[in-house]
Design an enzyme around this catalytic site. Structure first.
Site, PDB file in Angstrom:
ATOM      1  CE1 TYR A  37      -3.606   0.202  -1.728  1.00  0.00           C
ATOM      2  CE2 TYR A  37      -4.777   1.455  -3.385  1.00  0.00           C
ATOM      3  CZ  TYR A  37      -3.600   0.973  -2.868  1.00  0.00           C
ATOM      4  OH  TYR A  37      -2.441   1.277  -3.497  1.00  0.00           O
ATOM      5  CG  HIS A 194      -0.992   7.597   3.411  1.00  0.00           C
ATOM      6  ND1 HIS A 194      -1.241   7.983   4.703  1.00  0.00           N
ATOM      7  CD2 HIS A 194      -0.446   6.357   3.498  1.00  0.00           C
ATOM      8  CE1 HIS A 194      -0.872   7.023   5.541  1.00  0.00           C
ATOM      9  NE2 HIS A 194      -0.377   6.021   4.840  1.00  0.00           N
ATOM     10  NE  ARG A 224      -4.340  -1.311   6.319  1.00  0.00           N
ATOM     11  CZ  ARG A 224      -3.568  -1.017   5.256  1.00  0.00           C
ATOM     12  NH1 ARG A 224      -2.392  -0.427   5.422  1.00  0.00           N
ATOM     13  NH2 ARG A 224      -3.955  -1.283   4.037  1.00  0.00           N
ATOM     14  CG  ASN A 226      -0.090  -2.421   2.458  1.00  0.00           C
ATOM     15  OD1 ASN A 226      -0.791  -2.828   1.527  1.00  0.00           O
ATOM     16  ND2 ASN A 226       0.642  -1.325   2.383  1.00  0.00           N
ATOM     17  CD  GLU A 266       4.576  -2.407   4.451  1.00  0.00           C
ATOM     18  OE1 GLU A 266       5.517  -1.923   3.808  1.00  0.00           O
ATOM     19  OE2 GLU A 266       3.545  -1.760   4.730  1.00  0.00           O
ATOM     20  CE1 TYR A 317       2.192   4.180  -4.615  1.00  0.00           C
ATOM     21  CE2 TYR A 317       1.278   2.254  -3.520  1.00  0.00           C
ATOM     22  CZ  TYR A 317       1.917   3.464  -3.461  1.00  0.00           C
ATOM     23  OH  TYR A 317       2.284   3.985  -2.243  1.00  0.00           O
ATOM     24  CE  LYS A 318      -0.414  -3.454  -3.701  1.00  0.00           C
ATOM     25  NZ  LYS A 318       0.028  -3.119  -2.331  1.00  0.00           N
TER      26      LYS A 318
END
Lengths: 347, 201
Positions: A37, A194, A224, A226, A266, A317-318
């Site tokens: 990140y 978040h 940005r 993602n 994204e 997490y993904k």
């Protein structure tokens, strides 16, 4: 630019695929061979080779009509995907203006906006829509302005209100999301919504991003990238339907990786809105199959390395745990061990 | 105590009676009664002259907190049979409240969340509601799939009272819904849900 809109699906028989041009314009999210990140924001100005997703401020592509059809299906099943708190009406009009102006300016063959004072005439040819309305008077549109325009624009849309030195998630159209619920998160501030993201709070990403966004200026949008991964080209990977799409994650085999496993990128753009002083947060989802991705040797090489070396917390997490090993093994065939060139664009 | 570090969960700063408020409106549940009693030791009994107390005993019936509260001599005291009935009266009293009224909420987290929701619906900034967690750590949870709400969840996973899916309780809290989020735990391989574990006693 005359777009050739495709008739395809993002559910059931999953006929979605990218044309060769659509592959080359994909906003590949990795500018080096590893990922962590960061507050990776840059000015949202036209960039990239001809045809790239960065060429226009609001990007419309060959999937426009099919994506809008999928959005309508999602909303029919679950109207809670569109929500707006009552104090957000000025921001709704701001958003309608921004999307109509940009789509009409960049794609005049497909969209037209004529203004005569507050009497506006909007034409959306690909969807067969011709609407005369009074800007600022919601009774002259068939639905609230934000819902109206986001049924005709690709990507998810969240409008965040700015007050008390915070940003508040107070309106949105969210049907192509990577596993978060607007209905649950609406009304939350930046840190709250978040909340479930691992690691990033601890390394100060959200504090820095908030500070940056509070000072966002009108006319100077930022962007940005993602990313995550999705099994089958499914746009609606919502938590609401997780029990329906979750089982797909257990269906990946060495034989079907190329067609079933998708990189989901994204393109997030953030815009200060002129009347409301709110911020429009556009989350545009792009999908690409592994077999499409590896047609660009640089991306094949790099994505293999990123996925192989991803920190375990992010794998979890993904939601990549079940199919990552199979995918890494498949991608390894396309990694020749050569150094990869900097930047995100194809060679 | 509640688990710390959940970014989306409100911080319950304590009842902290404001002696300068013109009126005091207390909504208390179960062990929340003790939060008020502890405050009175600190600020004295004078505040009770301008105080309305709503109380529901919930799981604390055997403790007789209702009698203790009734004996305080507050301007008004009302014992509600259930949480929804208490919230209904709370809602009416909020509608009739004047400037200078301070709002206090104490009890389990699910109760605090619902009372804060009621206050928010009257335009009250939730940050201005004085709140204190007392009693069980049980959670009120919304099923993200069917949107059904289950009260007093003490385990994860738990079975959704509305749709029957086995749900993992996430550390993510919606102030607007007054609930945590429940997400199907065995979606990827149906039938493999682990045994419920008592996490929120």
């Amino acid at each position: 630019m005359n777009l050739n809109f495709k008739n395809e699906s993002f559910r059931d028989d999953y006929t979605f695929k990218n044309s060769p041009e659509s592959i080359r314009r994909f906003p590949f999210p990795f500018n080096e061979d590893k990922y962590m990140y960061s507050v990776n924001m840059e000015p949202h100005v036209p960039a990239g080779p001809a045809g790239h997703a960065y060429n226009n401020a609001i990007d419309v592509d060959e999937h426009f009509v099919a994506e809008m059809r999928d959005r309508a299906l999602v909303l029919k099943e679950d109207p809670l995907r569109y929500l707006a708190l009552p104090h957000m009406m000025a921001a709704q009009w701001d958003t309608l203006e921004l999307l109509m102006e940009n789509q009409a300016a960049s794609y005049p063959e497909h969209f037209t906006l004529e203004k005569n004072g507050d009497q506006w005439h909007w034409i959306n040819r690909p969807m067969g829509i011709d609407q005369i309305f009074t800007f600022g008077d919601a009774s002259t549109l068939p639905m609230e302005p934000l819902e109206y325009i986001t049924r005709q624009a690709q990507g998810d849309f969240v409008i965040v209100d700015q007050r008390d030195g915070q940003l508040w998630c107070d309106a949105g159209m969210v049907t192509t999301q990577a596993d978060w619920s607007l209905d649950f998160d609406i009304g939350m501030n930046f840190h709250e919504w978040h909340g479930p993201v691992p690691l990033a709070h601890e390394i100060g990403v959200f504090d820095r991003a908030l500070k940056f966004l509070l000072n966002l200026q009108q006319g100077k949008p930022v962007r940005r990238l993602n990313w995550t991964m999705t099994i089958n080209p499914r746009l609606d990977t919502s938590p609401e339907n997780y029990h329906k799409w979750g089982p797909d994650r257990a269906t990946v085999t060495p034989e079907n990786v190329g067609n079933k496993v998708h990189l989901r990128c994204e393109l997030q753009t953030l815009w200060r809105l002129p009347r409301s002083n709110a911020i429009l947060f556009v989350v545009r989802c792009y999908l690409i199959k592994m077999e499409e991705l590896v047609t660009v040797p640089k991306w094949a090489r790099r994505f293999h390395r990123v996925l192989r070396d991803l920190p375990p917390e992010l794998v979890d997490y993904k939601g990549l745990t079940r199919y990552r090993p199979t995918t890494v093994e498949w991608l390894a065939k396309f990694d020749d061990g050569q150094p990869s060139t900097p930047g995100i664009y194809p060679e | 105590m509640l688990v710390a570090g959940i970014k989306s969960r409100p911080v319950y700063g304590g009842l902290n009676v404001d002696i300068h408020a013109r009126r005091h409106l207390f909504a208390l549940e179960g062990e929340g009664a003790l939060a008020l009693l502890d405050q009175l030791k600190a600020v004295g009994m004078d505040v009770l002259k301008t105080a309305d107390i709503l109380y529901v005993a919930s799981g604390s019936k055997a403790e007789d907190h209702d009698r203790t509260l009734a004996a305080l001599g507050a301007d008004s005291f009302w014992l509600a049979p259930t949480i929804p009935v208490l919230l209904n009266r709370f809602h009416v009293m909020l509608g009739q409240a004047h400037m200078g009224t301070c709002i206090y909420v104490a009890g389990t987290e699910g109760f605090i969340g619902q009372a804060q929701q009621a206050a928010m619906n009257h335009g009250v900034d939730p940050a201005s509601v004085h709140s204190e967690h007392r009693g069980s750590a049980a959670r009120r949870v919304q099923c993200v799939h069917c949107k059904g709400i289950t009260d007093n969840v003490t385990t994860s996973p738990y079975t959704c009272s509305a749709c029957g899916l086995s749900l993992l309780v996430r550390d993510h809290y919606s102030r607007r819904l007054g609930a945590f989020q429940g997400v199907c735990i065995d979606a990827e391989e149906p039938g493999t849900a682990p045994k419920p574990e008592e996490l929120f006693p």
